[in-house]
Design a protein around this motif. Sequence first.
Motif, PDB file in Angstrom:
ATOM      1  N   VAL A 574       0.840  -1.207   0.000  1.00 39.62           N
ATOM      2  CA  VAL A 574       0.000   0.000   0.000  1.00 39.62           C
ATOM      3  C   VAL A 574       0.867   1.246   0.000  1.00 39.62           C
ATOM      4  CG1 VAL A 574      -1.661   1.322   1.368  1.00 39.62           C
ATOM      5  CG2 VAL A 574      -1.973  -1.148   1.070  1.00 39.62           C
ATOM      6  N   HIS A 575       1.946   1.199   0.736  1.00 36.24           N
ATOM      7  CA  HIS A 575       2.823   2.375   0.776  1.00 36.24           C
ATOM      8  C   HIS A 575       3.410   2.646  -0.607  1.00 36.24           C
ATOM      9  CE1 HIS A 575       6.943   4.095   1.331  1.00 36.24           C
ATOM     10  NE2 HIS A 575       6.200   5.022   1.960  1.00 36.24           N
ATOM     11  N   LYS A 576       3.851   1.598  -1.262  1.00 33.99           N
ATOM     12  CA  LYS A 576       4.418   1.797  -2.599  1.00 33.99           C
ATOM     13  C   LYS A 576       3.361   2.331  -3.558  1.00 33.99           C
ATOM     14  CE  LYS A 576       7.793  -1.914  -1.972  1.00 33.99           C
ATOM     15  NZ  LYS A 576       8.202  -3.274  -2.381  1.00 33.99           N
ATOM     16  N   ASP A 577       2.141   1.816  -3.453  1.00 29.12           N
ATOM     17  CA  ASP A 577       1.085   2.269  -4.348  1.00 29.12           C
ATOM     18  C   ASP A 577       0.702   3.722  -4.027  1.00 29.12           C
ATOM     19  OD1 ASP A 577      -0.937   0.926  -6.382  1.00 29.12           O
ATOM     20  OD2 ASP A 577      -2.080   2.316  -5.119  1.00 29.12           O
ATOM     21  N   MET A 578       0.714   4.080  -2.754  1.00 28.89           N
ATOM     22  CA  MET A 578       0.369   5.457  -2.378  1.00 28.89           C
ATOM     23  C   MET A 578       1.426   6.439  -2.843  1.00 28.89           C
ATOM     24  SD  MET A 578      -1.439   5.428   1.346  1.00 28.89           S
ATOM     25  CE  MET A 578      -1.969   7.118   1.123  1.00 28.89           C
ATOM     26  N   VAL A 579       2.670   6.012  -2.835  1.00 28.00           N
ATOM     27  CA  VAL A 579       3.730   6.898  -3.341  1.00 28.00           C
ATOM     28  C   VAL A 579       3.452   7.267  -4.783  1.00 28.00           C
ATOM     29  CG1 VAL A 579       6.170   7.001  -3.929  1.00 28.00           C
ATOM     30  CG2 VAL A 579       5.466   6.092  -1.713  1.00 28.00           C
TER      31      VAL A 579
END
Length: 1428
Positions: A574-579
């Motif tokens: 999720v963090h990678k996608d939010m970035v």
Amino acid sequence: MSQPRTDEFKPPPECPVFEPSWEEFRDPFAFINKIRPIAEKTGICKVRPPPGWQPPFACDVDKLHFVPRIQRLNELEAQTRVKLNFLDQIAKFWDLQGCALKIPHVERKILDLYKLNKLVADEGGFDVVCQERLWTKIALQMGFAPGKAVGSHLRGHYEKVLYPYNLFQSGANLLVSLTRFNFSVSLQAVCVKTEPGESGDNKPNLRRRMGSFVAKQEPDPLTTPLVFQVDLVVCLVCGSGGDEERLLLCDGCDDSYHTFCLIPPLPDIPKGDWRCPKCLAQECNKPHEAFGFEQAYRDYSLRAFGQMADAFKSDYFNMPVHMVPTELVEKEFWRLVGAIEEDVTVEYGADIASKDFGSGFPIPNGKFKVSPADEKYLKCGWNLNNLAMMNPSVLTHVTADICGMTLPWLYVGMCFSSFCWHIEDHWSYSINYLHWGEPKTWYGAPGFAAEQLEEVMRKLAPELFESQPDLLHQLVTIMNPNTLMAHGVPIYRTNQCAGEFVITFPRAYHSGFNQGFNFAEAVNFCTVDWMPLGRQCVDHYRMLGRYNVFSHDEMVCNMAAKASTLDVVLASAVHKDMVVMLQEEETQRENVKKMGMVHTTEAKYDHLQDDERQCARCRTTCYLSAVTCPCSPGVLVCLHHVNDLCSCPIGDYTLNLRYTLDELFPMMTAVKQRAELYDEWASLVKETLEAKLEKKKGLPVFRSLLAESESKLFPDNDLLRRLRMVTQDGEKCSSVAQQLLNGKRQTRYRFGSGKSCSQLSVEELSSFVRQLYNLSCSLPQAPMLKELLNRIEDFQQHSEKVLADEAPGVAEIQSLLDVSFDFDVELPELPRLRVRLEQARWLEGAQQASAQPSTLTLETMRKLIDQGVGLEAHPSVEKAMARLQELLTVSEHWEDKASSLLKARPPHSIETLSAAAEKASGIPAYLSNCRLLRDTVRKAREWLQEAEELQVGDCTVMMDSLSDMVLRGQAAPVHFEPLERLESLMVEVQEWRESAARTFLQRDSTLSLLEVLCPRCEVGNMGSPKRKAKKGKESPKSNKKKTPRLNNLSDVEKALSETRDSTSAMATLEELRVREMEAFSNLRTANESKLLPTADCMDLKVCVCQKAPMGAMLQCELCRNAFHSVCVREPSDSCGTQPWLCPLCHRAEKPPLNKAASLLASLRRIGVRLPEGDALHYLVERTVNWQHRAQEIKQYFNLPEVEERPGTPPTLTRWASGSHETVFYTEQRCIPLQGLSHDLEELMVEGLLLQVCLPEVQSLFHVLLDRASSQHANRCPSPRQDKAADCEEHMPFNSGKNPPDAVNGGREATIGSENKAKRHLDGVNAEHRVKEKKHSHKRQKMNKKRPASTSSSPRSDFSQSDDSDEEMAVCPAERCQLPEGDEVDWVQCDGSCNQWFHQVCVGVTAEMAEKEDYICVRCTLNDGHMRK
């Protein structure tokens, strides 16, 4: 076997099939993640649940109703649909032209107009093809056989059917702008001629042949105006109204055209409705309706649909549905899909919502009542109602229920019903479970080939994509997998049977069809690894203008809002996608502000339905932001399409925000903090796994990373599984490497052929070494294994060199095998080395056998050949086998030939056998028959030499030698010429024997001829257990050869056979005669003493009946034994003047001497010596010698001539024993021995022993008998003292008077008292004492040594030798015979003298000595005088 058609469907390769264990099946997401690296390479895979996993079917069969879709199979396939659309356009074109299209046939096949049109267009068009004469080429390209003028037919059909259509498509038939005629004609001046009853409004509608209306002015009688003639209908091409019969009126716009003015011109007037080129262009250029499936008109229940489906399949294939092979259905489906001329329609119950009709799986609180045994399926992860919304699936963070994605869809299929090429919404996973029914056939392409598949379909069917850019998202188009595979698209297939799952992976295109009536259920799910693909799919949808099923941004923000509870792996994703999301959103918002947008407001888009917040341009579901304009309420666009909202100034636009950036970044930070712990570990793991060469870490580092993941409860994702797998691989490789280095093996025999379970091949070892160096971890065993591999490669090179050698040594091969024992790998050279070892050993054995011909037997050769046959072929073995086989063949030939020569009847000559033996001797082998042949030849030569010596020699042939030669000659398989003569000689000898036997042997005699003719060697019973062994010193060795003992007839026969000449035989027989005379002298003395009066006269045994003397008795003149007359005298016997001989002494017929001499002469004429002949020769000489001696003794003693006299009266004898008295008498007198000289007695005895009849014997008998009678008459009645023993010894035989009673009584008293003393019994132990005393007495008599003392015997003065006293003890008997030998039997007198006597000298047998007391004659006389 028929060859398959070129267009026949060829099934693609099978996709992977997984069969999880119960442990693996427990967690579906873990299992799917485990198989993903393998399955995503094929796009689809099949999963077979463990045996026993059978969920109940929970759907109500009777209440499920649905309306299926109608599918026309030939409209499904893209290329077929393009052809059908083209044919529709052609048909429509000609229909509007008033002509019905008839597709022509060429070579009995329907002409493919689409392909013909395309090939002509590719070559440059109709004109170019005609000019360059390319019709034959096009015919070949269309598959027609050359040489049949098909090209001209194709040209005609093209020109007639396709050429007008292509002109129309190119616009060449459209009219150019025509100059219209302006007529300034006054209407008042125009008069139109009408028929009566017609009005001007009702003029006829001219369709085909159009006439012209001519306006003529009627002549007015008053005035005559100007008249103009005008054509009311004119051709719009030429502007002329002429040729009215060729004018055509359009049924659409009423324009008219000449048929010859059209392009191309029409030859005939169309029969139907006709449209002009303008109307034709308007009709044909109308946009096509999007292709889709029609809904059926009937509402089916599940049962009714099944009945229809089964009936269709059964009727179509004309067999029961369950018997139709899946391969046949598959080929027929793709044939029908590609067939233009065949139109098969089926129905498919697809996309049935499970929330409306119920799922096939049981659900909690559902209408289907679950049994207690099936309650486990309610919460099972593989229950499709649970799978999509399980925690590992990110779709759980989508708030709305999405039918088909988060809620399962149901599918009811029939035969040939299909689902077309498509990918799942948002490129998600899908899982399909076939509850029951016939199989479902699937085709899939991996996700990385999605764009390639799309490109191939656009290339092969561009017309479809022009009208429908999102065609592949409509699930209405299919394409043959063989076509896609031919263009490089990887396609895989599988047959999904009832109870099996099929999983499709992200962006994996898949399609398929149903084999028959079945029921399936499917749902979508998304895992963590799908997150990047999901965002990529949203961008792809934006580009295509396709709506989203759900908002990806909304799902990510929902997960970010729950960062504290997220799984660390999901938090990281999720963090990678939010970035990425925030970077794009920040950029877009800045761009909008730069464009001049100033109004901003908050919008709760998560409260709106998806269709209320779609971008008006790209149909993307907006969430983070959107732009609206007051002029268009309810309309919004995404930040990518701000310019497409409306024409208002951008300043009027409003930026609607769900979250500000200040709100989004903290959400991302929270997710980041949650994921950092895992990210650091994951980063270290990735760095460790991707390290190269010397930077690789050892196994301890990997173990520590695994331990950290377990202690911090990191999720079991791909990275952890990869780390675990690499660590496990490293552990296994380390263990195997160490095992290989230690040389451990589970089961390995030094020369065994079995492969150990732990063994690797050399290729595997080499691959294993490479694997060690390719591992992500560093192992210390890798360099050592590399060195081991080098040693093995050296061994292989050496082995190949040895194996290439023509004849390697056994030791060399064995050394290689010994070296291989140190390698715990499977060496392919070992079986070959073992084979070569066996071959080398066999060759060595064959060479050794060939080097020793003396031991190379046929059996050895056969054994070697049998062993060689079992060996693998090799040139050296083949050569040796050939040599052995050749030698065996030759050997067997000569063995058989030698055997036949030896078994031939009649036998062959020695020359023939010798020649064969000479030839066979050159064979280097041990041949028993050939060896026997050589031995036979050698023995035959020896036999011939012996036979020749017999013929040449002067000596007489011994019968044994002759018999032996004849037997050997008869036994030998050789023809001997001298053998017949020797056999005749044997016959003569046998005849002589028979004649001699008839002459000498009595009737029914048990004696042999030799036994009768030769002197007797066995006289009386000389053996007895009571004997005194002569145990003195052995006699000193003599230089003379010791004469063999002649104890029985066989010894005599052997001795005579071994003598070289007659002289030796005569000497042997002379020795035997001497022994015979001595034996008879002893026997006569012993028998004479039997009849002495004794106290125990009743114990005396005489005669053949072994009873006491009684009544009439006969006394043998030769042996002096007494016999009962009734026992031995035959009625024919006369008591004449002949000397009576007992049956034992009367042995032969006693022929005359001249007859015996005649027999001897005949034997000499034969010329063969035999024992019987020597015995006869000796008998004749003995007889002659006896006659001479008898004459000399007769003259010496002045014996008178024999006178005739009456028979002698019998002599009466009385014995008294106690109260008993025995009386017997002799019927015939015998020659008394008292006073008879030794010479006369010997002469008489020998005369009686002669087996010939001599008158001298009878004469001598009568003379001695008469002389004894006269001497007895003149003798003094009292015997002299000095001759008492001599006189009394023969008392019972030479006087008819009975002894005085006093003598008998005194002797009886003495003997009786002595016997009482010796046999006194004492009390209870009488029997024991008798035995003990008797044995003691016997030992005393038998073992007591006689001292060297003088005796009153006249023979006691014999000189003594140096031997012991016993050796030189002198027998005091009057006529001691001086017996010799190893043992001399003695007996001790039980009277007063206690002297020792030779048993043979006193006439005591061994039995008498054992059982009776012996008292010598002197003690008997002395005891009698004393009693007087």
